[in-house]
Design an enzyme around this catalytic site. Structure first.
Site, PDB file in Angstrom:
ATOM      1  CD  GLU A 206      -2.954  -0.736   1.673  1.00 62.60           C
ATOM      2  OE1 GLU A 206      -4.291  -1.560   1.644  1.00 62.60           O
ATOM      3  OE2 GLU A 206      -2.792  -0.479   3.123  1.00 62.60           O
TER       4      GLU A 206
ATOM      5  N   GLY B 131      -6.577   6.139   0.555  1.00 59.30           N
ATOM      6  CA  GLY B 131      -7.225   7.676   0.914  1.00 59.30           C
ATOM      7  C   GLY B 131      -7.652   8.784  -0.257  1.00 59.30           C
TER       8      GLY B 131
ATOM      9  CB  SER C 144      -7.488   5.380  -4.700  1.00 60.19           C
ATOM     10  OG  SER C 144      -7.063   6.194  -3.262  1.00 60.19           O
TER      11      SER C 144
HETATM   12  C1  PEP Z   1      -5.981   1.154   3.237  1.00 58.67           C
HETATM   13  O1  PEP Z   1      -7.259   1.520   4.225  1.00 58.67           O
HETATM   14  O2  PEP Z   1      -5.657   0.075   3.226  1.00 58.67           O
HETATM   15  C2  PEP Z   1      -7.130   1.982   1.405  1.00 58.67           C
HETATM   16  C3  PEP Z   1      -5.794   0.754   0.407  1.00 58.67           C
HETATM   17  O3  PEP Z   1      -7.661   2.739   1.853  1.00 58.67           O
HETATM   18  P1  PEP Z   1      -8.204   3.289   0.504  1.00 58.67           P
HETATM   19  O4  PEP Z   1      -8.700   2.040  -0.344  1.00 58.67           O
HETATM   20  O5  PEP Z   1      -9.486   4.144   1.080  1.00 58.67           O
HETATM   21  O6  PEP Z   1      -7.219   4.495  -0.239  1.00 58.67           O
END
Ligand code: PEP
Length: 251
Positions: free
Chosen positions: A167, A173, A213
């Site tokens: 990530e 986000g 995202s």
């Molecule tokens: C997450 O919280 O692990 C995440 C990837 O959030 P988002 O999909 O909102 O970017």
């Protein structure tokens, strides 16, 4: 053949009635597939109800964190024993928000990963770089360090059962997604790192998710990549409708 894992991370959202509405709809409509697994990682207070409502379905319920000790004087914490006793199957560990706001480190994540395996919980271990690290071309080194420490001391079988979520912090986000090629390049690196630490056979079994995202509009492209085996999804997993589309994409 690796199973795809589509995991939703609600973060600190919903009240119990909303959590119940969501899971009733998802339990009724989620497609079942041998090829993929759907996990909902919810706040602690909702776990018993979600587990009750998903009995007899293939939907798995996960927590978003836990302490590494089994019990003791740790006011406000939740232990792996408690999660296992409820029937939780997965636990997100080392999410960047926990590293940033709750001082989690590679060392504490490693302790939690061991605790998860001691109680037959599947850890979803989050790794990823900041924008500054990406711009300084430090992504691969940083992620390698995080992965290496997270799995330190595990048996090869345990490593093979660990889910790693790549990530990039700048994509969480923010609405910015790494391109599928960029995401896959890092996921391939992660698999190679696991191969170096264990064996190619083990590395080939590890489920590596992309997170940042992910939404119904981009999940197909991400899942088409060679080393992306699923997604860890925040924002787009909170509404049943969009979560169901993500699960469908994984099948
Ligand atoms: C997450 O919280 O692990 C995440 C990837 O959030 P988002 O999909 O909102 O970017």
């Amino acid at each position: 053949m690796r199973k795809r894992v589509i995991a939703g991370n609600w973060k600190m959202n919903k009240v119990l009635s909303e959590a119940n509405d969501f899971i009733e709809e998802v339990a009724e409509k989620a497609p079942q597939s041998e090829k993929s697994e759907a996990v909902v990682c919810a706040p602690f207070p909702f776990l018993p109800s979600l587990l009750e409502k998903t009995k007899g379905t293939d939907i798995k319920i996960g927590a978003q964190n836990m302490h590494h000790e089994d019990k003791g004087a740790f006011t406000g914490e939740v232990s792996p024993v408690m999660l296992k006793d409820l029937g939780v199957s997965h636990v997100v560990l080392g999410h960047s928000e926990r590293r940033e706001h709750f001082a989690e480190t590679d060392e504490s994540v490693n302790k939690k990963v061991h605790a998860a395996f001691n109680h037959q919980l599947t850890p979803i271990v989050c790794v990823g770089e900041t924008l500054e690290q990406r711009e300084a071309d430090e992504t691969k080194d940083h992620v390698e360090k995080q992965v290496t420490k997270a799995v330190e001391g595990l048996s090869d079988d345990q490593v093979a059962s660990t889910i790693i979520a790549y990530e990039p912090i700048w994509a969480i986000g923010t609405g910015k997604t790494a391109s599928s090629e960029e995401a896959n390049e890092v996921c391939t690196h992660i698999r190679n790192v696991v191969g170096k630490i264990t064996s190619q056979e083990t590395a080939d079994q590890v489920v590596i998710q992309y997170g940042g995202s992910v939404k119904p509009a981009n999940i197909d492209e991400l899942l088409s990549q060679s080393d992306i085996d699923g997604a860890l999804v925040g924002g787009a997993s909170v509404e049943a409708d969009s979560y169901l589309q993500l699960v469908e994409a994984g099948t």
